[in-house]
Design a protein around this motif. Structure first.
Motif, PDB file in Angstrom:
ATOM      1  N   VAL A 173       0.845  -1.189   0.000  1.00  0.00           N
ATOM      2  CA  VAL A 173       0.000   0.000   0.000  1.00  0.00           C
ATOM      3  C   VAL A 173       0.880   1.239   0.000  1.00  0.00           C
ATOM      4  O   VAL A 173       2.050   1.192   0.388  1.00  0.00           O
ATOM      5  N   GLY A 174       0.315   2.350  -0.432  1.00  0.00           N
ATOM      6  CA  GLY A 174       1.088   3.574  -0.604  1.00  0.00           C
ATOM      7  C   GLY A 174       1.422   4.319   0.671  1.00  0.00           C
ATOM      8  O   GLY A 174       2.315   5.166   0.680  1.00  0.00           O
ATOM      9  N   ARG A 175       0.731   3.982   1.753  1.00  0.00           N
ATOM     10  CA  ARG A 175       1.047   4.649   3.022  1.00  0.00           C
ATOM     11  C   ARG A 175       0.658   3.733   4.167  1.00  0.00           C
ATOM     12  O   ARG A 175      -0.283   2.948   4.054  1.00  0.00           O
ATOM     13  N   GLY A 176       1.393   3.845   5.254  1.00  0.00           N
ATOM     14  CA  GLY A 176       1.150   2.992   6.409  1.00  0.00           C
ATOM     15  C   GLY A 176       0.041   3.531   7.286  1.00  0.00           C
ATOM     16  O   GLY A 176      -0.499   4.610   7.062  1.00  0.00           O
ATOM     17  N   ALA A 177      -0.282   2.756   8.316  1.00  0.00           N
ATOM     18  CA  ALA A 177      -1.268   3.170   9.313  1.00  0.00           C
ATOM     19  C   ALA A 177      -0.602   4.084  10.334  1.00  0.00           C
ATOM     20  O   ALA A 177       0.629   4.200  10.370  1.00  0.00           O
ATOM     21  N   SER A 178      -1.373   4.699  11.180  1.00  0.00           N
ATOM     22  CA  SER A 178      -0.802   5.582  12.199  1.00  0.00           C
ATOM     23  C   SER A 178       0.105   4.810  13.150  1.00  0.00           C
ATOM     24  O   SER A 178       1.028   5.375  13.732  1.00  0.00           O
ATOM     25  N   LEU A 179      -0.136   3.514  13.313  1.00  0.00           N
ATOM     26  CA  LEU A 179       0.692   2.674  14.190  1.00  0.00           C
ATOM     27  C   LEU A 179       1.920   2.098  13.485  1.00  0.00           C
ATOM     28  O   LEU A 179       2.762   1.480  14.131  1.00  0.00           O
ATOM     29  N   SER A 180       1.999   2.267  12.176  1.00  0.00           N
ATOM     30  CA  SER A 180       3.085   1.656  11.410  1.00  0.00           C
ATOM     31  C   SER A 180       4.425   2.307  11.739  1.00  0.00           C
ATOM     32  O   SER A 180       4.499   3.514  11.965  1.00  0.00           O
ATOM     33  N   PRO A 181       5.496   1.504  11.726  1.00  0.00           N
ATOM     34  CA  PRO A 181       6.819   2.086  11.941  1.00  0.00           C
ATOM     35  C   PRO A 181       7.226   2.958  10.758  1.00  0.00           C
ATOM     36  O   PRO A 181       6.722   2.781   9.647  1.00  0.00           O
ATOM     37  N   GLN A 182       8.110   3.882  11.013  1.00  0.00           N
ATOM     38  CA  GLN A 182       8.665   4.726   9.961  1.00  0.00           C
ATOM     39  C   GLN A 182       9.732   3.949   9.200  1.00  0.00           C
ATOM     40  O   GLN A 182      10.291   2.993   9.728  1.00  0.00           O
ATOM     41  N   PRO A 183      10.054   4.354   7.969  1.00  0.00           N
ATOM     42  CA  PRO A 183      11.166   3.709   7.259  1.00  0.00           C
ATOM     43  C   PRO A 183      12.442   3.835   8.084  1.00  0.00           C
ATOM     44  O   PRO A 183      12.669   4.838   8.768  1.00  0.00           O
ATOM     45  N   SER A 184      13.269   2.803   8.034  1.00  0.00           N
ATOM     46  CA  SER A 184      14.517   2.814   8.806  1.00  0.00           C
ATOM     47  C   SER A 184      15.545   3.732   8.142  1.00  0.00           C
ATOM     48  O   SER A 184      15.432   4.070   6.958  1.00  0.00           O
ATOM     49  N   ALA A 185      16.538   4.107   8.910  1.00  0.00           N
ATOM     50  CA  ALA A 185      17.633   4.921   8.373  1.00  0.00           C
ATOM     51  C   ALA A 185      18.342   4.175   7.247  1.00  0.00           C
ATOM     52  O   ALA A 185      18.751   4.782   6.251  1.00  0.00           O
ATOM     53  N   ASP A 186      18.492   2.859   7.385  1.00  0.00           N
ATOM     54  CA  ASP A 186      19.121   2.057   6.336  1.00  0.00           C
ATOM     55  C   ASP A 186      18.309   2.110   5.044  1.00  0.00           C
ATOM     56  O   ASP A 186      18.870   2.226   3.953  1.00  0.00           O
ATOM     57  N   GLN A 187      16.996   2.017   5.162  1.00  0.00           N
ATOM     58  CA  GLN A 187      16.149   2.108   3.972  1.00  0.00           C
ATOM     59  C   GLN A 187      16.291   3.482   3.313  1.00  0.00           C
ATOM     60  O   GLN A 187      16.417   3.585   2.094  1.00  0.00           O
ATOM     61  N   GLN A 188      16.270   4.518   4.128  1.00  0.00           N
ATOM     62  CA  GLN A 188      16.389   5.886   3.604  1.00  0.00           C
ATOM     63  C   GLN A 188      17.728   6.084   2.894  1.00  0.00           C
ATOM     64  O   GLN A 188      17.777   6.641   1.799  1.00  0.00           O
TER      65      GLN A 188
END
Length: 137
Positions: free
Chosen positions: A75-90
């Protein structure tokens, strides 16, 4: 899409329909001969030839991928409880670059207003996968 360049981006892997905390960011990279989906620790979720993928859009804008006997809902965006992308991913995304501009991800007003354009992002990925040879349902 120019498959010579490819495309990368961060979307969300919906591992549970009901538990928003289980909707986690994944780094998706599409190249001429590979579709690579990596989790927050950059572990491989899916790594296949895009021509071996079946891709379809749900009515609510989720991208359902089937490959290697697995089903993966993005999905194009996570839920409010979803973790943020990691620094490694960024960092990996910044290093890879987003790639070719590809199809426009224009969404409707409702998608933009209520969903931050998430459905349009998934339509864009669907178009890119189709151009790379994925089967569409």
């Amino acid at each position: 899409m120019s498959t010579d360049i490819g495309h990368s981006g961060i979307v969300y892997w919906r591992r549970s329909l009901w538990n928003g905390a289980r909707c986690e960011p994944v780094l998706v990279t599409l190249r001429p001969d590979s579709l690579h989906v990596r989790d927050r620790s950059l572990g491989t979720v899916l790594h296949v030839d895009p021509r071996a993928v079946s891709a379809r859009l749900s009515r609510l804008g989720a991208l359902v991928l089937k490959a290697d006997g697995r089903r993966c809902v993005l999905v194009g965006r996570g839920a409010s409880l979803s973790p943020q992308p990691s620094a490694d991913q960024q960092r990996t995304l910044e290093h890879a670059g987003s790639g070719s501009p590809g199809p426009a991800a224009a969404g409707g007003a409702v998608d933009q207003l209520l969903n931050g354009g998430a459905a349009a992002r998934m339509r864009d990925w669907h178009a890119r996968l189709t151009a790379a040879g994925a089967r569409t349902d």
